[in-house]
Design a protein around this motif. Structure first.
Motif, mmCIF file in Angstrom:
data_model
loop_
_atom_site.group_PDB
_atom_site.id
_atom_site.type_symbol
_atom_site.label_atom_id
_atom_site.label_comp_id
_atom_site.label_asym_id
_atom_site.label_seq_id
_atom_site.Cartn_x
_atom_site.Cartn_y
_atom_site.Cartn_z
ATOM 1 N N LEU A 139 0.815 -1.214 0.000
ATOM 2 C CA LEU A 139 0.000 0.000 0.000
ATOM 3 C C LEU A 139 0.845 1.259 0.000
ATOM 4 C CD1 LEU A 139 -2.820 1.323 0.266
ATOM 5 C CD2 LEU A 139 -2.566 1.098 2.746
ATOM 6 N N ALA A 140 1.993 1.240 0.698
ATOM 7 C CA ALA A 140 2.773 2.463 0.907
ATOM 8 C C ALA A 140 4.196 2.341 0.385
ATOM 9 C CB ALA A 140 2.796 2.817 2.388
ATOM 10 N N ALA A 141 4.418 1.564 -0.645
ATOM 11 C CA ALA A 141 5.727 1.487 -1.306
ATOM 12 C C ALA A 141 6.849 1.111 -0.348
ATOM 13 C CB ALA A 141 6.045 2.808 -2.008
ATOM 14 N N GLY A 142 6.659 0.009 0.374
ATOM 15 C CA GLY A 142 7.715 -0.506 1.241
ATOM 16 C C GLY A 142 7.650 -0.047 2.675
ATOM 17 N N ARG A 143 6.731 0.817 3.039
ATOM 18 C CA ARG A 143 6.609 1.274 4.424
ATOM 19 C C ARG A 143 5.716 0.289 5.187
ATOM 20 N NH1 ARG A 143 6.304 5.393 0.838
ATOM 21 N NH2 ARG A 143 7.641 7.231 1.142
ATOM 22 N N THR A 144 6.209 -0.203 6.283
ATOM 23 C CA THR A 144 5.479 -1.229 7.026
ATOM 24 C C THR A 144 5.116 -0.815 8.447
ATOM 25 O OG1 THR A 144 7.573 -2.231 7.731
ATOM 26 C CG2 THR A 144 6.563 -3.066 5.698
ATOM 27 N N ARG A 145 5.796 0.176 9.012
ATOM 28 C CA ARG A 145 5.544 0.555 10.400
ATOM 29 C C ARG A 145 4.354 1.498 10.485
ATOM 30 N NH1 ARG A 145 10.402 3.123 13.667
ATOM 31 N NH2 ARG A 145 9.825 4.919 12.387
ATOM 32 N N LEU A 146 3.419 1.187 11.357
ATOM 33 C CA LEU A 146 2.181 1.955 11.496
ATOM 34 C C LEU A 146 2.243 2.829 12.743
ATOM 35 C CD1 LEU A 146 -0.766 2.633 10.750
ATOM 36 C CD2 LEU A 146 -1.464 0.612 12.067
ATOM 37 N N GLU A 147 1.970 4.128 12.553
ATOM 38 C CA GLU A 147 1.862 5.074 13.671
ATOM 39 C C GLU A 147 0.514 5.766 13.587
ATOM 40 O OE1 GLU A 147 5.024 7.827 14.001
ATOM 41 O OE2 GLU A 147 6.554 6.311 14.419
ATOM 42 N N LYS A 148 -0.196 5.813 14.694
ATOM 43 C CA LYS A 148 -1.548 6.364 14.731
ATOM 44 C C LYS A 148 -1.544 7.789 15.283
ATOM 45 C CE LYS A 148 -3.456 1.754 15.621
ATOM 46 N NZ LYS A 148 -4.293 0.924 16.527
ATOM 47 N N GLU A 149 -2.685 8.454 15.062
ATOM 48 C CA GLU A 149 -2.981 9.758 15.646
ATOM 49 C C GLU A 149 -1.970 10.830 15.248
ATOM 50 O OE1 GLU A 149 -3.589 9.475 19.803
ATOM 51 O OE2 GLU A 149 -5.322 8.138 19.636
ATOM 52 N N HIS A 150 -1.660 10.889 13.971
ATOM 53 C CA HIS A 150 -0.947 12.041 13.429
ATOM 54 C C HIS A 150 -1.990 13.096 13.070
ATOM 55 C CE1 HIS A 150 3.275 10.421 12.367
ATOM 56 N NE2 HIS A 150 2.734 9.665 13.319
ATOM 57 N N ARG A 151 -1.814 14.307 13.583
ATOM 58 C CA ARG A 151 -2.828 15.343 13.407
ATOM 59 C C ARG A 151 -2.290 16.484 12.564
ATOM 60 N NH1 ARG A 151 -3.585 13.431 18.618
ATOM 61 N NH2 ARG A 151 -5.736 12.786 19.098
ATOM 62 N N ARG A 152 -3.203 17.126 11.855
ATOM 63 C CA ARG A 152 -2.894 18.332 11.094
ATOM 64 C C ARG A 152 -4.126 19.233 11.078
ATOM 65 N NH1 ARG A 152 -2.800 17.875 4.675
ATOM 66 N NH2 ARG A 152 -3.109 20.093 5.061
ATOM 67 N N GLN A 153 -3.886 20.535 10.950
ATOM 68 C CA GLN A 153 -4.968 21.516 10.908
ATOM 69 C C GLN A 153 -5.348 21.801 9.460
ATOM 70 O OE1 GLN A 153 -6.524 22.786 13.664
ATOM 71 N NE2 GLN A 153 -5.223 21.397 14.873
ATOM 72 N N LEU A 154 -6.637 22.045 9.253
ATOM 73 C CA LEU A 154 -7.152 22.357 7.926
ATOM 74 C C LEU A 154 -8.154 23.495 8.043
ATOM 75 C CD1 LEU A 154 -7.068 21.419 4.918
ATOM 76 C CD2 LEU A 154 -9.151 20.104 5.423
ATOM 77 N N ALA A 155 -7.904 24.582 7.304
ATOM 78 C CA ALA A 155 -8.820 25.725 7.268
ATOM 79 C C ALA A 155 -9.828 25.510 6.154
ATOM 80 C CB ALA A 155 -8.047 27.024 7.058
ATOM 81 N N THR A 156 -11.105 25.515 6.487
ATOM 82 C CA THR A 156 -12.183 25.292 5.526
ATOM 83 C C THR A 156 -13.113 26.498 5.487
ATOM 84 O OG1 THR A 156 -13.722 24.282 7.104
ATOM 85 C CG2 THR A 156 -12.047 22.847 6.123
ATOM 86 N N VAL A 157 -14.095 26.458 4.615
ATOM 87 C CA VAL A 157 -15.046 27.566 4.496
ATOM 88 C C VAL A 157 -15.986 27.636 5.685
ATOM 89 C CG1 VAL A 157 -14.941 27.608 1.976
ATOM 90 C CG2 VAL A 157 -16.561 26.093 3.123
ATOM 91 N N VAL A 158 -16.083 26.580 6.471
ATOM 92 C CA VAL A 158 -16.949 26.591 7.650
ATOM 93 C C VAL A 158 -16.149 26.736 8.937
ATOM 94 C CG1 VAL A 158 -18.777 25.275 6.539
ATOM 95 C CG2 VAL A 158 -16.934 24.066 7.721
ATOM 96 N N GLY A 159 -14.837 26.839 8.844
ATOM 97 C CA GLY A 159 -14.017 27.014 10.027
ATOM 98 C C GLY A 159 -12.890 26.012 10.080
ATOM 99 N N PRO A 160 -11.984 26.154 11.045
ATOM 100 C CA PRO A 160 -10.842 25.230 11.162
ATOM 101 C C PRO A 160 -11.275 23.886 11.743
ATOM 102 C CG PRO A 160 -10.791 26.860 12.919
ATOM 103 C CD PRO A 160 -11.922 27.248 12.030
ATOM 104 N N VAL A 161 -10.669 22.824 11.230
ATOM 105 C CA VAL A 161 -10.915 21.476 11.725
ATOM 106 C C VAL A 161 -9.563 20.783 11.897
ATOM 107 C CG1 VAL A 161 -13.213 21.250 10.707
ATOM 108 C CG2 VAL A 161 -11.198 20.569 9.392
ATOM 109 N N THR A 162 -9.572 19.724 12.690
ATOM 110 C CA THR A 162 -8.376 18.917 12.932
ATOM 111 C C THR A 162 -8.572 17.546 12.307
ATOM 112 O OG1 THR A 162 -7.959 20.076 15.015
ATOM 113 C CG2 THR A 162 -6.848 17.962 14.678
#
Length: 250
Positions: free
Chosen positions: A43-66
């Motif tokens: 699925l990820a071109a040779g990447r096998t280690r899984l890490e959860k809960e990586h967060r990023r901010q996104l500004a949308t027309v209805v407001g910021p979301v995570t």
């Protein structure tokens, strides 16, 4: 009351969008955790280690979301986020819907007016002026390739080339004038001509002409113009010369 209802509806839309992203994050974690190392590598071109809960901010027309998503990692390789590809998220903070809104408002006037319209739409200052300029430039990177892919083939000698030309007088700011034009504008009396064309003729206003030329190929077509009885009675000598019908080639 209407303002409160509008703000409440916008906040409700933001919470619904946030809840949708949270639900997708939980489902993605379960799906990736169920895969073995070979499935993750495929699925990820040779990447096998899984890490959860990586967060990023996104500004949308209805407001910021995570946005919370899982990362697939491997030594020496950058993180791979399958959710970013599925959702089509940009690398920057602003969503594609907000980018589209910035471009639509920017082409209508100045950046200041565009930011005011965006603030009225989003209920808050969702993007800064410099960021808006960068988003508009990023949206216009493929204009040259767009027109290059649509360059028409050479037309035959029998094809007509129809030209349409229009011009508009644009008042320039004093700081962008040539030295001679600026001095002439300063010496002129403070009168305001009715039109930009009159100002150019009077040489009292720093006005330049912006011209637009459109070239359209057209095939010649034969058409007939029928003379009415009223015109026949009004110009009998002309009707006797040209006959009953006039044949015009356009």
């Amino acid at each position: 009351m209407e303002e409160d209802a509008e703000n409440g509806a916008r906040e409700l839309a933001r919470l619904l969008l946030q809840g949708h992203f949270d639900l997708r994050a939980r489902r993605e974690e379960a799906e990736l955790a169920a895969l073995d190392a070979g499935g993750r590598a495929q699925l990820a071109a040779g990447r096998t280690r899984l890490e959860k809960e990586h967060r990023r901010q996104l500004a949308t027309v209805v407001g910021p979301v995570t946005i919370t998503r899982s990362a697939l990692r491997a030594p020496g390789l950058p993180n791979c986020y399958p959710a970013d590809q599925v959702l089509g998220l940009p690398r920057e903070r602003h969503s594609r819907g907000l980018r589209r809104l910035v471009v639509l408002e920017a082409v209508r006037g100045s950046y200041d007016h565009a930011l005011e319209a965006i603030e009225r739409r989003c209920g808050a200052r969702a993007v800064g002026k410099r960021q808006a300029e960068q988003l508009v430039r990023a949206a216009a990177v493929d204009i040259a390739a767009f027109y290059a892919a649509r360059t028409p083939d050479p037309a035959a000698s029998t094809t007509l080339l129809v030209l349409s030309v229009d011009g508009k007088g644009i008042v320039m700011r004093p700081g962008h004038l040539r030295e001679a034009t600026r001095k002439a504008a300063e010496r002129a009396t403070r009168t305001f001509p009715p039109t930009a064309a009159a100002a150019m003729m009077m040489n009292r206003s720093p006005v330049v002409m912006g011209s637009t030329v459109i070239a359209v190929p057209a095939s010649p077509q034969s058409r007939r113009c029928r003379w009415s009885r009223t015109r026949r009675r009004r110009w009998p000598h002309l009707f006797s010369q040209v006959g009953r019908h006039v044949r015009v080639v356009l």
